[in-house]
Design an enzyme around this catalytic site. Structure first.
Site, PDB file in Angstrom:
ATOM      1  N   ARG A  67      25.139 -41.437   6.792  1.00 41.68           N
ATOM      2  CA  ARG A  67      26.266 -40.627   7.261  1.00 41.68           C
ATOM      3  C   ARG A  67      25.946 -39.978   8.616  1.00 41.68           C
ATOM      4  NH1 ARG A  67      27.739 -35.793   9.315  1.00 41.68           N
ATOM      5  NH2 ARG A  67      26.246 -34.759   7.922  1.00 41.68           N
ATOM      6  N   ASP A  68      25.106 -38.961   8.627  1.00 42.69           N
ATOM      7  CA  ASP A  68      24.819 -38.245   9.880  1.00 42.69           C
ATOM      8  C   ASP A  68      24.204 -39.198  10.899  1.00 42.69           C
ATOM      9  OD1 ASP A  68      24.822 -35.991  11.504  1.00 42.69           O
ATOM     10  OD2 ASP A  68      22.817 -35.383  10.902  1.00 42.69           O
ATOM     11  N   HIS A  82      17.260 -29.251   7.948  1.00 43.42           N
ATOM     12  CA  HIS A  82      17.917 -30.422   8.558  1.00 43.42           C
ATOM     13  C   HIS A  82      17.658 -30.316  10.065  1.00 43.42           C
ATOM     14  CE1 HIS A  82      21.443 -33.346   8.652  1.00 43.42           C
ATOM     15  NE2 HIS A  82      21.363 -32.996   9.917  1.00 43.42           N
ATOM     16  N   HIS A  88      16.816 -31.700  13.766  1.00 40.86           N
ATOM     17  CA  HIS A  88      16.868 -32.846  14.684  1.00 40.86           C
ATOM     18  C   HIS A  88      15.609 -32.852  15.557  1.00 40.86           C
ATOM     19  CE1 HIS A  88      21.361 -34.040  14.365  1.00 40.86           C
ATOM     20  NE2 HIS A  88      20.843 -33.749  13.188  1.00 40.86           N
ATOM     21  N   CYS A 129      23.905 -35.891  17.293  1.00 40.32           N
ATOM     22  CA  CYS A 129      25.166 -35.147  17.237  1.00 40.32           C
ATOM     23  C   CYS A 129      25.889 -35.289  18.558  1.00 40.32           C
ATOM     24  CB  CYS A 129      24.933 -33.680  16.937  1.00 40.32           C
ATOM     25  SG  CYS A 129      26.462 -32.723  16.945  1.00 40.32           S
ATOM     26  N   ASN A 139      18.237 -37.526  14.365  1.00 41.23           N
ATOM     27  CA  ASN A 139      17.562 -36.819  13.286  1.00 41.23           C
ATOM     28  C   ASN A 139      16.093 -37.193  13.271  1.00 41.23           C
ATOM     29  OD1 ASN A 139      19.817 -35.672  11.336  1.00 41.23           O
ATOM     30  ND2 ASN A 139      20.580 -37.599  12.152  1.00 41.23           N
TER      31      ASN A 139
END
Lengths: 296, 296
Positions: B15-16, B206, B208, B239, B248
């Site tokens: 997803r991300d 979470h 990055h 992002c 990430n």
């Protein structure tokens, strides 16, 4: 955390970095070293007097050392495998020289074609002669967290080789994770084992980032008293003899971390990034420093 | 170090990660999720029901969730920005859903076009409805270590937003260093500030890796009681709304570090690398995981 207020960076990009990249011009090398000094780096490994047959990228080391506009207070180091190398380093007015041994018998045999003991024997006259010239000698120990041939390396063996080099007269011992396989607890345990035999303020870390672990490993070792770290601007270089090796830790990424933790380095990060970006452009490659990519 | 014996990985690559890469096929996504589960990953964010107008890469999220051969004990999560998204997630039988707020007012305005308070207001009916269906809701808080618009973010503000989401019913709060600017001491301080308001075992990191700091920041936070970390296989994604964001942290690099420290994850590193390499090939790019490049 019991953290230091200051870390001394020992910049290896012009040597350990560029010896594993494609050839750049002598002028590019001189500009790189001068840019690093202008960014506030006080210790720069600028040359290697290993045979050009083995490391053609370093064949112009004498010209580089002689061509640099020296800055007071900055030390320009040269790697010297033997007496002939030392003579060339003296001729080129190196501020200090460095010798290298392995903590792994297999790596010593494959990398420099002799046993650990034989390699150390060869350094004795070199260190003696350097002393006569009041030239400081730094000692590298490779494969401190693992070897591509022998696998895991006992911390006692790293400590043993480090202590020998220290007692022979090396002013500082740089502990190399040559293939970058270490993880934080192992790194710290190794540092502590060596620090039991050599004063911890005489140790440096030289961790490759092959597995992305270098920064975490350094962080874990800072609490053990480490005050000197070797890095390579733009993440230049690697080790051609070690399977999977892919470059030193980028100086920019370490400086960013240290400054963010309130630990001084005396380095201007933006000027450091400029120096790294310039040599990366000369090599026609992207900077290996994530901080450089984020801030450029 | 007071370290955990086990860390739970929350895999966000499908997803991300993929929402910030070029389009891959639905079959590629399903294979990725199934490969991650086969590698032992127990929590996988597989879908996003954000409008396809904003995130076209996720338009087939329903098909992905419906197409996966589910493995018992594995949870397949979906990002849900609103009630419509929740309905789609329920229809596709997501194991859990996630909502997202920012710790930064500027980021909230630019990223989701409303204030922090407004974004939270919108989640109240969503969380209520999820409860009716016994669907766990995870809460993301972004910009916990800095914002591209507002700069530094007070840890008190991160703690405040985290506590609101937790009290509204989110079973876990994932703290996002969206632009990767954090360094170890700041990360730890932020975690401790939030942990004073939300039980630390209900927090996840979470982070990055934009500045190469993610692994070091996680290491520094492990001693504060963190037991869950979000990562992205092959370092997929980033992002698009945050200046300089570049992906990430790679799951492989974290798993390598944790296993090297004797911390279990339940994950087979080699199968994880295979999963990451396969999706990297589908994307026509190199894996962002240094461990994958070293071991492949």
């Amino acid at each position: 955390m019991a953290l230091p207020t200051h870390i001394s960076l020992f910049e290896v990009g012009p040597r350990d970095g560029l010896q594993n990249e494609k050839q750049v011009t002598t002028a590019d090398k001189i500009l790189l070293v001068e840019s690093l000094a202008a960014a506030g780096v006080k210790r720069i490994e600028a040359a290697s007097f290993v045979s050009p047959k083995w490391v053609p990228q370093m064949a112009d080391s004498g010209e580089v050392l002689k061509g640099i506009s020296r800055v007071a207070g900055v030390r320009y180091s040269a790697l010297t495998p033997n007496l002939k190398g030392l003579e060339l380093a003296l001729d080129a007015n190196a501020s200090e020289v460095a010798v290298f041994a392995a903590a792994s018998e297999g790596f010593s045999q494959k990398n420099i074609n002799c046993s650990i003991e034989e390699s150390i024997e060869r350094f004795i006259p070199l260190i003696e002669k350097a002393k006569e010239h009041n030239l400081p000698v730094r000692g590298y120990v490779s494969c401190v967290l693992g070897c591509p041939y022998d696998g895991e390396i006992a911390t006692s063996e790293v400590a043993r080789v480090s202590e020998i080099l220290y007692k022979l007269g090396c002013y500082e011992i740089s502990l190399g994770d040559t293939i970058g396989v270490g993880t934080p607890l192992k790194a710290r345990k190794m540092v502590e084992a060596v620090a039991a035999r050599v004063p911890v303020d005489k140790l440096a870390l030289h961790f490759h980032d092959t597995y992305g672990q270098a920064l975490a490993n350094i962080l874990a070792s800072l609490e053990s008293g480490i005050r000197t770290v070797d890095t390579s601007v733009a993440g230049l270089g690697g080790c051609p003899y070690a399977k999977g090796a892919s470059g030193n830790l980028a100086s920019e990424d370490l400086v960013y971390m240290l400054h963010g933790m309130g630990i001084e380095t005396g380095i201007d990060l933006h000027k450091l990034i400029e120096a790294g970006n310039r040599i990366s452009a000369a090599l026609g490659r992207h900077s290996g420093a994530k901080v450089a990519r984020a801030l450029t």
